[in-house]
Write a protein that holds these residues in place. Structure first.
Motif, mmCIF file in Angstrom:
data_model
loop_
_atom_site.group_PDB
_atom_site.id
_atom_site.type_symbol
_atom_site.label_atom_id
_atom_site.label_comp_id
_atom_site.label_asym_id
_atom_site.label_seq_id
_atom_site.Cartn_x
_atom_site.Cartn_y
_atom_site.Cartn_z
ATOM 1 N N UNK A 23 -66.322 24.714 5.712
ATOM 2 C CA UNK A 23 -66.633 23.383 5.473
ATOM 3 C C UNK A 23 -67.712 22.566 6.160
ATOM 4 N N UNK A 24 -67.965 23.160 7.373
ATOM 5 C CA UNK A 24 -69.055 22.495 8.187
ATOM 6 C C UNK A 24 -70.323 22.866 7.531
ATOM 7 N N UNK A 25 -70.382 24.189 7.206
ATOM 8 C CA UNK A 25 -71.509 24.890 6.727
ATOM 9 C C UNK A 25 -71.938 23.993 5.318
ATOM 10 N N UNK A 26 -70.963 23.786 4.350
ATOM 11 C CA UNK A 26 -71.153 23.241 3.321
ATOM 12 C C UNK A 26 -71.642 21.695 3.608
ATOM 13 N N UNK A 27 -71.123 20.979 4.483
ATOM 14 C CA UNK A 27 -71.434 19.818 4.896
ATOM 15 C C UNK A 27 -72.941 19.480 5.269
ATOM 16 N N UNK A 28 -73.280 20.810 5.963
ATOM 17 C CA UNK A 28 -74.659 20.856 6.472
ATOM 18 C C UNK A 28 -75.668 20.848 5.560
ATOM 19 N N UNK A 29 -75.490 21.672 4.521
ATOM 20 C CA UNK A 29 -76.219 22.104 3.348
ATOM 21 C C UNK A 29 -76.378 21.237 2.242
ATOM 22 N N UNK A 30 -75.176 20.295 2.158
ATOM 23 C CA UNK A 30 -74.746 19.502 1.043
ATOM 24 C C UNK A 30 -75.874 18.484 0.763
ATOM 25 N N UNK A 31 -76.614 18.384 -0.194
ATOM 26 C CA UNK A 31 -77.531 17.506 -0.452
ATOM 27 C C UNK A 31 -78.890 17.917 0.175
ATOM 28 N N UNK A 32 -78.992 19.050 0.830
ATOM 29 C CA UNK A 32 -80.230 19.667 1.199
ATOM 30 C C UNK A 32 -80.943 20.776 0.514
ATOM 31 N N UNK A 33 -79.792 21.360 -0.309
ATOM 32 C CA UNK A 33 -79.865 22.460 -1.105
ATOM 33 C C UNK A 33 -79.347 22.089 -2.222
ATOM 34 N N UNK A 34 -79.861 22.614 -3.516
ATOM 35 C CA UNK A 34 -79.295 22.308 -4.942
ATOM 36 C C UNK A 34 -78.477 23.289 -5.278
ATOM 37 N N UNK A 35 -78.368 24.520 -4.812
ATOM 38 C CA UNK A 35 -77.465 25.539 -5.544
ATOM 39 C C UNK A 35 -77.044 26.396 -4.277
ATOM 40 N N UNK A 36 -75.792 26.829 -3.969
ATOM 41 C CA UNK A 36 -75.507 27.921 -3.030
ATOM 42 C C UNK A 36 -74.640 29.149 -3.827
ATOM 43 N N UNK A 74 -76.683 35.805 -12.957
ATOM 44 C CA UNK A 74 -76.691 35.171 -11.591
ATOM 45 C C UNK A 74 -77.760 33.919 -12.014
ATOM 46 N N UNK A 75 -78.906 34.350 -12.368
ATOM 47 C CA UNK A 75 -80.061 33.428 -12.570
ATOM 48 C C UNK A 75 -79.631 32.488 -13.898
ATOM 49 N N UNK A 76 -78.840 32.962 -14.741
ATOM 50 C CA UNK A 76 -78.587 32.436 -15.873
ATOM 51 C C UNK A 76 -77.547 31.222 -15.455
ATOM 52 N N UNK A 77 -76.781 31.391 -14.369
ATOM 53 C CA UNK A 77 -76.176 30.454 -14.071
ATOM 54 C C UNK A 77 -76.426 29.353 -12.930
ATOM 55 N N UNK A 78 -77.515 30.024 -12.147
ATOM 56 C CA UNK A 78 -78.173 29.203 -11.282
ATOM 57 C C UNK A 78 -79.123 28.079 -11.960
ATOM 58 N N UNK A 79 -79.804 28.734 -12.910
ATOM 59 C CA UNK A 79 -80.772 27.672 -13.792
ATOM 60 C C UNK A 79 -80.278 26.340 -14.255
ATOM 61 N N UNK A 80 -79.220 26.427 -15.007
ATOM 62 C CA UNK A 80 -78.622 25.019 -15.648
ATOM 63 C C UNK A 80 -77.521 24.474 -14.627
ATOM 64 N N UNK A 81 -77.509 25.059 -13.335
ATOM 65 C CA UNK A 81 -76.410 24.340 -12.537
ATOM 66 C C UNK A 81 -76.680 22.655 -12.411
ATOM 67 N N UNK A 82 -75.592 21.971 -12.175
ATOM 68 C CA UNK A 82 -75.784 20.560 -11.940
ATOM 69 C C UNK A 82 -75.167 20.167 -10.600
ATOM 70 N N UNK A 83 -75.673 19.102 -10.282
ATOM 71 C CA UNK A 83 -74.916 18.621 -8.920
ATOM 72 C C UNK A 83 -73.451 18.569 -8.836
ATOM 73 N N UNK A 84 -72.648 19.412 -8.196
ATOM 74 C CA UNK A 84 -71.255 19.385 -7.974
ATOM 75 C C UNK A 84 -70.692 20.472 -9.029
#
Length: 99
Positions: A23-36, A74-84
């Motif tokens: 949870x802390x890691x997600x909070x730290x990277x949320x908004x700083x990275x587009x995809x995890x 994985x690339x096919x899943x990352x490319x169209x990924x949207x916020x959230x």
């Protein structure tokens, strides 16, 4: 877009040396990275992801020999990924373990 290198056993620590929980890691990277991209199959059950900005791609394994054939999926899943968004990449039984 920032890039975070995947390591075999990542350990994220605060400046004080305390290890971060998911949870802390997600909070730290949320908004700083587009995809995890992660192999934690329980994250969606353990964390409230509704208000997260980061897109999450869940992979079924982190073992390279098993993961390598799934790189195109994985690339096919990352490319169209949207916020959230939350996408699961796993073997398809109909395709004999291929994505």
């Amino acid at each position: 877009m920032p890039f975070c290198r995947l390591t075999r056993r990542p350990q994220f620590k605060t400046k004080a040396g305390r290890e971060l929980k998911n949870g802390e890691l997600l909070t730290m990277i949320d908004g700083r990275f587009d995809v995890s991209i992660l192999g934690d199959k329980n994250l969606r059950y353990q964390q409230n992801l509704a208000k997260r900005k980061i897109a999450i791609v869940e992979i079924y394994t982190i073992r390279w020999p098993h993961l390598q054939p799934f790189i195109p999926a994985i690339v096919a899943a990352v490319d169209p990924a949207t916020s959230g968004s939350y996408v699961i990449v796993e073997p398809s039984p109909a395709n004999d373990g291929n994505p």
